[in-house]
Write an enzyme that holds these catalytic residues in place. Structure first.
Site, PDB file in Angstrom:
ATOM      1  CG  HIS A 166      -1.973  -1.088   1.128  1.00  0.00           C
ATOM      2  ND1 HIS A 166      -2.364  -1.851   2.200  1.00  0.00           N
ATOM      3  CD2 HIS A 166      -2.691  -1.518   0.061  1.00  0.00           C
ATOM      4  CE1 HIS A 166      -3.302  -2.710   1.794  1.00  0.00           C
ATOM      5  NE2 HIS A 166      -3.503  -2.523   0.502  1.00  0.00           N
ATOM      6  NE  ARG A 226      -3.858   4.707   2.708  1.00  0.00           N
ATOM      7  CZ  ARG A 226      -5.165   4.970   2.651  1.00  0.00           C
ATOM      8  NH1 ARG A 226      -5.592   6.087   2.110  1.00  0.00           N
ATOM      9  NH2 ARG A 226      -6.022   4.111   3.141  1.00  0.00           N
ATOM     10  CD  GLU A 227      -0.300   0.518   4.281  1.00  0.00           C
ATOM     11  OE1 GLU A 227       0.439  -0.479   4.220  1.00  0.00           O
ATOM     12  OE2 GLU A 227      -1.544   0.444   4.218  1.00  0.00           O
ATOM     13  NE  ARG A 263      -6.269  -0.068   0.633  1.00  0.00           N
ATOM     14  CZ  ARG A 263      -6.151  -0.811   1.742  1.00  0.00           C
ATOM     15  NH1 ARG A 263      -5.583  -0.308   2.814  1.00  0.00           N
ATOM     16  NH2 ARG A 263      -6.602  -2.039   1.775  1.00  0.00           N
ATOM     17  CG  ASN A 309      -3.098  -7.288   1.357  1.00  0.00           C
ATOM     18  OD1 ASN A 309      -2.660  -8.322   0.840  1.00  0.00           O
ATOM     19  ND2 ASN A 309      -3.207  -7.143   2.668  1.00  0.00           N
ATOM     20  CG  HIS A 344       0.216  -3.959   5.070  1.00  0.00           C
ATOM     21  ND1 HIS A 344      -0.561  -3.541   4.027  1.00  0.00           N
ATOM     22  CD2 HIS A 344       0.552  -5.246   4.799  1.00  0.00           C
ATOM     23  CE1 HIS A 344      -0.692  -4.521   3.160  1.00  0.00           C
ATOM     24  NE2 HIS A 344      -0.037  -5.573   3.599  1.00  0.00           N
ATOM     25  CD  GLU A 346      -1.880  -3.044   8.983  1.00  0.00           C
ATOM     26  OE1 GLU A 346      -1.289  -1.982   8.713  1.00  0.00           O
ATOM     27  OE2 GLU A 346      -2.716  -3.573   8.229  1.00  0.00           O
TER      28      GLU A 346
END
Ligand code: ZN
Length: 389
Positions: free
Chosen positions: A175, A177-178, A232, A248, A300, A375
């Site tokens: 993703h 933006r992570e 994303r 994902n 993530h 995460e």
């Protein structure tokens, strides 16, 4: 929907960098039974960007563009969904997450404490592979827009001949933006290549080969630097209303099931067909080609979770006790270094029920028993705009 499409069209016409002045991130505290209301909120205001999954009994963070703040707050209050302002002005956060600096295009000037552009990371991969004999660059495909899909294989020279050791695949930047995710993969490679012979770090490579994919969604990542910090998805054009697929939600693991969306404009869009994304197919083939791959982790942010299959069902895997033990040891190890607490458990119970998730795919379809998704920080105070420091 019309409002959202018009909103997208204005953005496209302007083709300028998207700005977020006075946009807010709200933290909702839905109670048991309010999931339907969250879905209604999602349908009523498609311009809302859900930063977390739709779930009950856990905080749900939503980015609300300034123009929709009034009506969204009316909706929340009318339906008695408890909420608070978590980020007062999103643009301020974005402006503060990193400091201006000259481009870092060589290893000598590469600072591991800052976020890097895709070009910098690509050059860094070249430099690492050219400098350290234990590191090899492996290009396993190209993205929709033609960028390289790169991995770095780190392998102890002592073991380059003979049988294959177990392989551990670490995947980052799914993703876009992570941003803390690619940084973590980059730092992981540094950790291994700079390890002194005989050290604890180097001894890990006695046990396994490590494959690191720093940016598995390069088109999305570039787009977060040039156009929209909050992007994303991939950037594939499927001839639908909106660009991109959630990388994902696209895997062959209960594809198109609960927790993913059929709408091309959703951040959870599962794609026009299963494994439709060139980045996903390429990665599946790459991991399948690795001899003896036994562990996989998909990195993530955010939320501080350490998760294992399944995401698509509340049923547990036959390896549940084994995965649970690894998860518990992992979060203890993290806590012992920085004192930061992570929660470990099955994806569907810890975070949200989701379909088409890579950790489920590698567990079910490629038989990778140690399959995880993490995460990273934080728990939402900065969310995706986690400052470099
Ligand atoms: Zn993610």
């Amino acid at each position: 929907m019309k409002i959202f499409i018009a909103f997208c069209a204005i953005l496209a016409l302007g083709s300028a960098k998207r700005l977020f002045h006075n946009d807010q991130v709200l933290r909702l505290h839905p109670t048991e039974g309010q999931r339907d209301l969250l879905e209604k909120l999602y349908e009523t205001f498609p311009a809302i960007d859900f930063w977390t999954g739709l779930r009950e009994n856990r905080p749900v963070d939503i980015h609300v563009p300034r123009a929709f703040l009034g009506p969204v707050k009316v909706f929340l209050n009318r339906h008695r969904i408890n909420n608070e302002i978590f980020i007062e002005d999103l643009q301020k956060n974005i402006d503060q997450e990193r400091s201006p600096r000259p481009e870092q295009m060589n290893l000598a000037s590469f600072d591991y404490n800052v976020y890097h552009s895709f070009d910098e990371i690509e050059q860094w991969i070249e430099d690492i592979a050219g400098t350290y004999s234990i590191a090899t660059k492996q290009t396993f495909g190209t993205s929709f827009e033609g960028r390289n899909l790169n991995a770095i294989k780190v392998q102890h020279l002592k073991y380059t001949t003979g049988g294959s050791k177990p392989a551990f695949v670490i995947n980052c930047g799914v993703h876009s933006r992570e941003w803390v995710s690619p940084s973590t993969c980059v730092y992981t490679v540094k950790y291994f290549v700079e390890a002194k012979a005989g050290s604890k770090e180097a001894s890990i490579l006695d046990e396994m080969d490590v494959y690191v994919v720093p940016v598995s969604n390069p088109d999305g990542y570039v787009y977060t630097w040039t156009d929209d910090r909050t992007w994303r998805k991939t950037r594939s054009d499927n001839g639908l209303d909106c660009i991109g697929v959630d990388p994902n939600s696209n895997w062959d693991a209960n594809w198109s099931g609960l927790g993913a969306s059929s709408s091309s404009c959703s951040d959870l869009f599962y794609g026009p067909s299963v494994m439709s994304e060139i980045e996903i197919v390429s990665q599946a083939g790459f991991v399948a080609s690795i001899p003896n791959a036994q562990a996989y982790i998909d990195i993530h942010s955010y939320g501080q979770y350490w998760m294992f299959p399944y995401a698509y069902t509340y049923s547990v895997t036959e390896d549940d006790a084994f995965l649970r033990a690894i998860g518990a040891e992992s979060v203890n190890a993290i806590k012992s270094v920085h004192g930061v607490s992570y929660e470990s458990g099955a994806f569907s119970t810890v975070d949200y029920q989701g379909s088409g998730v890579s950790a489920d795919y590698f567990y079910d379809k490629q038989g990778i028993k140690c399959s995880f998704a993490a995460e990273l920080r934080d728990t939402g105070r900065y969310g995706f705009t986690l400052p470099e420091e």
